[in-house]
Design an enzyme around this catalytic site. Sequence first.
Site: not given
Length: 692
Positions: A437-439, A482
Amino acid sequence: MRTAEKEKIIDKGWISTCLKAYELMCTAKRMAELYDEEKEICAKYVHSTSRGHEAIQLAAGLQLKSFDYVSPYYRDESILLAIGLEPYELMLQLMAKRDDPFSGGRSYYAHPSLKRKGFPTIPHQSSATGMQAIPATGMAHGIAYLESQKLLTEKPVVLCSLGDGSVTEGEVAEAFQMAVLKKLPIVYLVQDNHWGISATGSEMRAMDAYEYAAGFKGLKRLRTDGSDFTESFDVMKEAFELVRQERTPVLVHAICPLLGHHTSGVRKEWYRGEDLKQHSEDDPIPKLKKYLLEQSILPNELDQIQESAEKKVLNDFKKAVSSSDPDLAHFDSHEFANTLITEDRGERSPAKSEKVTMVDAALHAVDEILQQHPEAIFYGQDVGRRLGGVFREAATLAQKYGDERVFNTPIQEAYIIGSTAGMSAVGVKPIVEIQFADYIWPGLNQLVEELSKSCYLTQGKFPIQALIRVPIGAYGGGGPYHSGSIESTLLTIRGIKVVYPSSAADMKGLLKASFYDPNPVVLLEHKGLYWSKVPGTQEAKSIEPSEDYIIPLGRANLVEQADEEKIKKGESAVVITYGMGVYWAKEAVKKLKGQIEILDLRTLNPLDWKRIGESVSKHGRVMVLTEEPLLNSFAESLAGRISKEYFQFLDAPVWTFGAANLPAVPLNVDLEKMMLPSAEKVAAEIEKLLHY
């Protein structure tokens, strides 16, 4: 037939094409002039015209076939005229009229969306420059897949039109990379007039698009004088034939004059000066007229063509002005396409089934989808045969279904998300994955501008069926890149659905419903629940549902009930949560026997407001629990809405609890624990709520 006679027939056909192009050039020129003359009417909404670009656009548009696909940009009205659209139809969009065939008055001039028999297909296009390159390449990618499965009878070509200034966008590079990597049937037509808005080409770029494209091995490049119809036609013919036969990408770089305004809001006389005079020397209309006179076409015939075109433009304009405005009663129609999944189906806990983890439930669901639907594909970073996903969520799928259906992409979040718009337009049903989700942020452009708006702005013609899987959440030492939670950001985007299962059974049922939903769905999958290895999450494992099990989106689930006696005495509360919050809450209430109801939302948009209302009015005390940092979150928004609409039922303020308001989850596990909620912290907050 003798060669001389054959050549004569060919010449006759060619002259007919040139005369048609001349007619449409005169049409486009008069339209641009009339829009300036009628500023009181036409300047109400910002628009741009094709003035100066007519030759290359007509050269492309006149060669498109009805089974082709087009991704134009906002200066491409001459392409639209070339494929057979009437000035009247374009003017309806110019004036935002009810019968605008593209959007019903919802989108700008020359922002077409067309699904009409006998015409090339034109899915929704946004105004964001360069962004159409990814959905267009996604169309070509989908066509290539359908061809590999022998699911197409024709050989469609995708035409993606771009301004040269937009080629500096990173998303265009992602599109070019995939086009050459996968050898996709697409023509990139780059129209270069040496201007952005007020910035010149030399200010904006170190090289033009033709030079830039040399870095993409396998991208065939052609140049043309975009003001010369005859040369442009030959070059576009070569490009289309190459792509149609060899199924490989081609870029055409066309130098064009800019004879109109950048847009009606940025007028040429404000800053062009001598440059405008230089550009006018390359006006395509006198060039084509000179050529036709050289081919023995009489001046009188050309004058009649011009006069007829100008008369038609004027008549169409008057007709458009007097046409009806949109019906305001329908201003909010088509946010979503209707789904057929409205009831639970299948068995949640079949007698002979065994318990599975969430990650395996998801894997089995995708496996069953791929088995049943040859139009379905699955792609993303590292989901291919070598690894099968960093969480093994795609293990064995590529081996089972082949590298054309389950494959790795480059590190291109924008392409992964944006290509689904193109895939959907050609009939492919994509399941894609963002690795963490962080990316997801590089893909947000495409999610917001292309996917979320398509159904609404096309009045339901082009809903985008896309399932976007996103592993999310903290899981013990994952660190700052992450472990993040992103649902609040996603939930500010209208036109997408957001789903968040908390158990294996819900994962399977909701993933299936998400796939069958005709709209873009983001499926958030908590990494800490994937294998039930995080303490307290054993119940995320569940009996695997039947193959046909489906849970409609927008249905919350009551996972813990309160005793009626406690409710009557006013000693109860409801915890509204989702994801990992379900397990913090379940652990937290073990000592509060019978006092707490736990409502698992499962779907964050659409929201099960009816079920929320029932729980709030029953208990009078409410906690909204989230893993996200609390400040300005979805949880706070939901709490505010509950407070407003159910104020009369509340015996205490709506309680909210979530992570500390920090920009990232720290790597050290003890620091992580300090930041995040836990069962102990949640229990303490519930006690405060009960005794308020």
